[in-house]
Structure formats: structure tokens, C-alpha cells
Design an enzyme around this catalytic site. Structure first.
Site, PDB file in Angstrom:
ATOM      1  N   CYS A 199      12.321  24.320   0.956  1.00  0.00           N
ATOM      2  CA  CYS A 199      11.291  24.828   0.036  1.00  0.00           C
ATOM      3  C   CYS A 199      10.514  23.656  -0.563  1.00  0.00           C
ATOM      4  O   CYS A 199      10.853  22.499  -0.349  1.00  0.00           O
ATOM      5  CB  CYS A 199      11.929  25.619  -1.100  1.00  0.00           C
ATOM      6  SG  CYS A 199      13.078  26.889  -0.563  1.00  0.00           S
ATOM      7  N   LYS A 257       0.847  -1.200   0.000  1.00  0.00           N
ATOM      8  CA  LYS A 257       0.000   0.000   0.000  1.00  0.00           C
ATOM      9  C   LYS A 257       0.883   1.252   0.000  1.00  0.00           C
ATOM     10  O   LYS A 257       2.077   1.178   0.309  1.00  0.00           O
ATOM     11  CB  LYS A 257      -0.897  -0.019   1.238  1.00  0.00           C
ATOM     12  CG  LYS A 257      -0.139  -0.041   2.566  1.00  0.00           C
ATOM     13  CD  LYS A 257      -1.074  -0.374   3.717  1.00  0.00           C
ATOM     14  CE  LYS A 257      -0.330  -0.323   5.054  1.00  0.00           C
ATOM     15  NZ  LYS A 257      -1.192  -0.737   6.170  1.00  0.00           N
ATOM     16  N   HIS A 276      -6.302  -7.505  13.100  1.00  0.00           N
ATOM     17  CA  HIS A 276      -5.061  -6.721  13.110  1.00  0.00           C
ATOM     18  C   HIS A 276      -4.677  -6.425  14.553  1.00  0.00           C
ATOM     19  O   HIS A 276      -5.511  -5.981  15.346  1.00  0.00           O
ATOM     20  CB  HIS A 276      -5.280  -5.423  12.320  1.00  0.00           C
ATOM     21  CG  HIS A 276      -4.015  -4.705  11.952  1.00  0.00           C
ATOM     22  ND1 HIS A 276      -2.885  -5.350  11.488  1.00  0.00           N
ATOM     23  CD2 HIS A 276      -3.690  -3.387  11.980  1.00  0.00           C
ATOM     24  CE1 HIS A 276      -1.934  -4.451  11.235  1.00  0.00           C
ATOM     25  NE2 HIS A 276      -2.400  -3.260  11.526  1.00  0.00           N
TER      26      HIS A 276
HETATM   27  C1  LIG Z   1      -0.471  -1.566   6.895  1.00  0.00           C
HETATM   28  C2  LIG Z   1      -1.041  -2.839   7.366  1.00  0.00           C
HETATM   29  C3  LIG Z   1      -0.220  -3.970   7.484  1.00  0.00           C
HETATM   30  C4  LIG Z   1       1.276  -3.914   7.329  1.00  0.00           C
HETATM   31  O1  LIG Z   1       1.810  -3.398   8.536  1.00  0.00           O
HETATM   32  P1  LIG Z   1       3.378  -3.361   8.861  1.00  0.00           P
HETATM   33  O2  LIG Z   1       3.415  -2.988  10.305  1.00  0.00           O
HETATM   34  O3  LIG Z   1       3.983  -2.324   7.992  1.00  0.00           O
HETATM   35  O4  LIG Z   1       3.927  -4.709   8.603  1.00  0.00           O
HETATM   36  C5  LIG Z   1      -0.836  -5.166   7.801  1.00  0.00           C
HETATM   37  N1  LIG Z   1      -2.171  -5.245   8.004  1.00  0.00           N
HETATM   38  C6  LIG Z   1      -2.972  -4.170   7.938  1.00  0.00           C
HETATM   39  C7  LIG Z   1      -4.432  -4.332   8.180  1.00  0.00           C
HETATM   40  C8  LIG Z   1      -2.438  -2.933   7.626  1.00  0.00           C
HETATM   41  O5  LIG Z   1      -3.231  -1.867   7.579  1.00  0.00           O
END
Ligand SMILES: *Cc1c(COP(=O)(O)O)cnc(C)c1O
Length: 394
Positions: free
Chosen positions: A334, A59, A181
Site C-alpha cells: 500500500c 544529487k 560524461h
Molecule cells: C549522476 C552523475 C554522476 C555520478 O554517477 P555515478 O555513476 O553514480 O558515480 C557523475 N556525473 C554526472 C554528469 C552525473 O549525472
């Protein structure tokens, strides 16, 4: 009527590109170290629990590195899963020929549902309303269900597993995964650790509820970079690693106890446009924020805050390397240019390369240095590196 004449094209002699002299690298650019990426991939793969595969987060333009270059290289190295923040990012990867499953982590608006089907993207479904909205699009779409186990960002509440089970009744949703997550895996305190374990228990609870109803969800996953590095025993079928794959953690101090070596993939460089001498008392830049305390040589670099260089590094808070030596940033950065003091680097001249992140002779500046000097984490420094920077894989 206009008559088009065909002019012979001039023949150009091809010279092999040398990193800093490459004509492709005119103004300011990013060099990606292919070997570092492969080494990080190997290192992270060595930590994978049995049956688990990497699903790199590409991403935000692969955390500023360049998503197509990175995903292509990862495809070449056998990676078959990716995650992006939005459907447009996923579509761009497909247009560039990236193969494998691409999971969109964020919400997609109905206006962009056609991207999901056209580019065979997998959509995250966070709750019943997302699920119904997507189902009413009327075309089959692959989805991963997101479960909220305590982060309270996206995801259906793990305490309402019946709502999660109900998503399986939506005929157009092809459920190929379920995930959560972790939000404290980067913490070292006992409470952080306990919260990670509680999130895992909550996630498993949802899985057993679904199993009890004869539902199968495909791949289950919960680890991102910090999860894989510090809690690999939590398992799962995929590990959504972002920052670690790029050879960094969010903060330098997190490296203590990191079980594998990580090598930064990205270097950030810019040209010196010109070098001028200021007499004592003369000012430079907007607001004349810099005043030469004595006769000084100042180099103008062709990079600015529009390229992602934090403006908060102005007035001596940031450095660059020229000829292996540190030159402090002076005055205000700048939009497109930055002034540095090269009085101590007499050989510095127009056309030379300045290194903002990376090695240069015996010197090295890291994304940690830049993040610390500007009060943020490496993730933000990297992901804000702008589209105007040229990117090359070396
Ligand atoms: C951005 C993201 C990741 C990756 O996270 P890192 O800490 O950079 O490894 C994984 N899962 C979700 C849902 C994320 O938003």
C-alpha cells in the site's frame, strides 16, 4: 487583548539513542553507517589518479541517503567538491552550511539564476544558448562547460570546439572547469571499452584545441563511479563519484573485478504496527490480493510505496528480515503500509523492527536484492527513498 502566559517547559530526560529503539525512529527510517562511508571514501581516494580529487554526487538527496547528512559528513572528512542535479539542491546544501564548490550538473532556468549567485553555486553550461542566457543575467557566475563526446545527453558537440571556445568570450561566465560524461564505462564488452576510450580522445581533442588558443579552463573531469573504478588511468582533476561512494554498484554482477571493497552505507527499516492472525481462506489488503492458504500470522509494517518501496515487490516478490529471518511480502504493497507473513517468526510482535535493506542477525538483504526483485538498478531503488523516511547517521 490576548495575554500570553509563559508555561514552564517539562524537563525531558535524555536517553542515548539505540538504533532501533530510538524514539526518533517512529515509523520507517534510514540508518547511515558513518564508518562505511569513510571506508568507501578511503577506497575511492586510493584509486584517484595523481592530482585528482573526489567530487561526490549528492544529487537526488544523496541517492536517497539524505544529502545534508552525507555532505556534512563528507565535509568533515575533507571533501571540498560536490555535484547536484539542480540549483535548489545546491542551495539547500549551502543553507545547511556545506562548504566547497557545488557544481549543478543540470540546466538551471533563468527564474532560478538568483540561487546560483546567492549560494555561490557553479553552473554547468551545455551549449551556446545556455551560455548566452546565463551571461545575460549580468552577474558573475562560475561555470563548468559540458562537452558531449558521444552520450548525446547534455553538452556541446566535441566536433564544434569553436563553439566551446566562444563561451570564453562571455564576460559574466567565470569558467572554472570543463567536463564530459562517459556512457559505457559500466559495460564489459570490447565495444563498451572502445567507446570509453573514444570519448576520452574526443575530450582531450577539445582541451588541446582550447590550449592552442591560449584558453584555460581550470579543472577538467570525466570520471564517475564506474570510470574511476575501471578506467582510473583516464585521469582528470575531479572524479564525480556517486553510487560507489554509497557502497554499491548499479548491478551486483558489476562487483566482479571491482578493484576495491565497497560497504553499503544505507539500511532501511520499518516498525511492525501490529500482528494479526488470518484463518485459512481469509484475505488481506487491497483487492484481497492475498488469501491465507492456512492459518497465518501477518504483520503490518509502517512503510509503503510512498516511501520508495517498489510496489512491484508485492505478492511474494520481496522480503523483509524480522529477528534475522526472512518474511515474504504478501498482498499488494500500500502507499503507507505493507503486509508480511510472519507465521515462521512466532516472536514477531508490534513495535519490533523489520529490516528491508541491511543486516539483521545472521540475515542480510541488500539493495541488489531489492533491485533484482523489482527489475531495476540500485541507483533507482536508493534515489526513490522518500522524504517521509527519517534519516539518522550512526
Ligand atoms: C549522476 C552523475 C554522476 C555520478 O554517477 P555515478 O555513476 O553514480 O558515480 C557523475 N556525473 C554526472 C554528469 C552525473 O549525472
Amino acid at each position: 487583548m490576548e495575554i500570553k502566559m509563559k508555561l514552564p517547559l517539562p524537563r525531558r530526560k535524555r536517553t542515548p539513542p539505540s538504533p532501533s529503539e530510538s524514539p526518533a525512529c517512529g515509523r520507517a527510517w534510514i540508518e547511515l553507517d558513518r564508518r562505511a562511508l569513510a571506508a568507501n571514501l578511503d577506497a575511492l581516494r586510493s584509486l584517484l589518479p595523481p592530482g585528482c580529487q573526489l567530487m561526490p554526487a549528492v544529487k537526488a538527496n544523496a541517492y536517497g541517503h539524505g544529502d545534508i547528512l552525507i555532505a556534512r559528513e563528507l565535509n568533515r572528512l575533507g571533501v571540498r567538491f560536490f555535484c547536484t542535479a539542480c540549483a535548489r539542491e545546491g542551495a539547500a546544501l549551502r543553507r545547511a552550511g556545506i562548504r566547497g564548490e557545488i557544481l549543478v550538473l543540470g540546466r538551471t532556468s533563468p527564474a532560478q539564476f538568483p540561487l546560483l549567485t546567492r549560494f555561490r553555486l557553479t553552473q554547468t553550461v551545455s551549449d551556446a544558448s545556455c551560455g548566452e542566457e546565463l551571461n545575460s543575467y549580468g552577474r558573475p557566475v562560475k561555470v563548468h562547460i559540458k562537452v558531449d563526446t558521444g552520450m548525446h545527453r547534455l553538452g556541446e558537440d566535441y566536433r564544434r570546439p569553436e563553439r566551446i571556445a566562444a563561451l570564453f568570450n562571455l564576460p559574466h561566465l567565470k569558467i572554472t572547469g570543463i567536463y564530459t560524461h562517459l556512457c559505457t564505462a559500466d559495460g564489459r564488452g570490447d565495444e563498451d571499452r572502445a567507446f570509453v576510450l573514444a570519448q576520452e580522445r574526443a575530450f582531450r581533442q577539445v582541451l588541446s584545441y582550447l590550449r592552442g588558443r591560449g584558453l584555460s579552463w581550470g579543472k577538467a573531469h570525466l570520471l564517475a563511479s564506474y570510470g574511476l573504478l575501471f578506467f582510473p588511468q583516464l585521469g582528470g582533476d575531479l572524479a564525480r563519484t556517486g553510487i560507489a561512494l554509497y557502497g554499491l554498484l548499479s548491478r551486483r554482477e558489476d562487483l566482479s573485478g571491482c578493484p576495491v571493497p565497497l560497504s553499503p552505507v544505507l539500511s532501511l527499516k520499518a516498525r511492525i504496527a501490529l500482528v494479526r492472525t488470518l484463518e485459512a481462506g481469509e484475505g488481506a489488503g487491497y483487492g484481497l490480493a492475498y488469501r491465507a492458504p492456512s492459518r497465518r500470522r501477518i504483520a503490518v509494517l509502517t512503510i509503503g510505496y510512498a516511501d520508495g518501496l517498489p510496489r512491484s515487490l508485492s505478492q511474494g516478490r520481496g522480503y523483509v528480515l524480522i529477528g534475522g529471518r526472512r518474511a515474504p511480502i504478501v498482498g499488494n504493497i500500500c502507499m503507507d503500509q505493507t503486509l508480511v507473513d510472519v507465521t515462521e517468526i512466532p516472536e514477531a510482535k508490534a513495535g519490533d523492527t523489520a529490516v528491508l535493506i541491511g543486516a539483521c542477525g545472521a540475515g542480510r538483504l541488500t539493495a541488489y536484492d531489492m533491485a533484482e526483485a523489482s527489475g531495476t538498478i540500485t541507483n533507482e531503488i536508493l534515489s526513490r527513498l522518500g522524504p517521509r523516511l527519517e534519516r539518522i547517521l550512526l
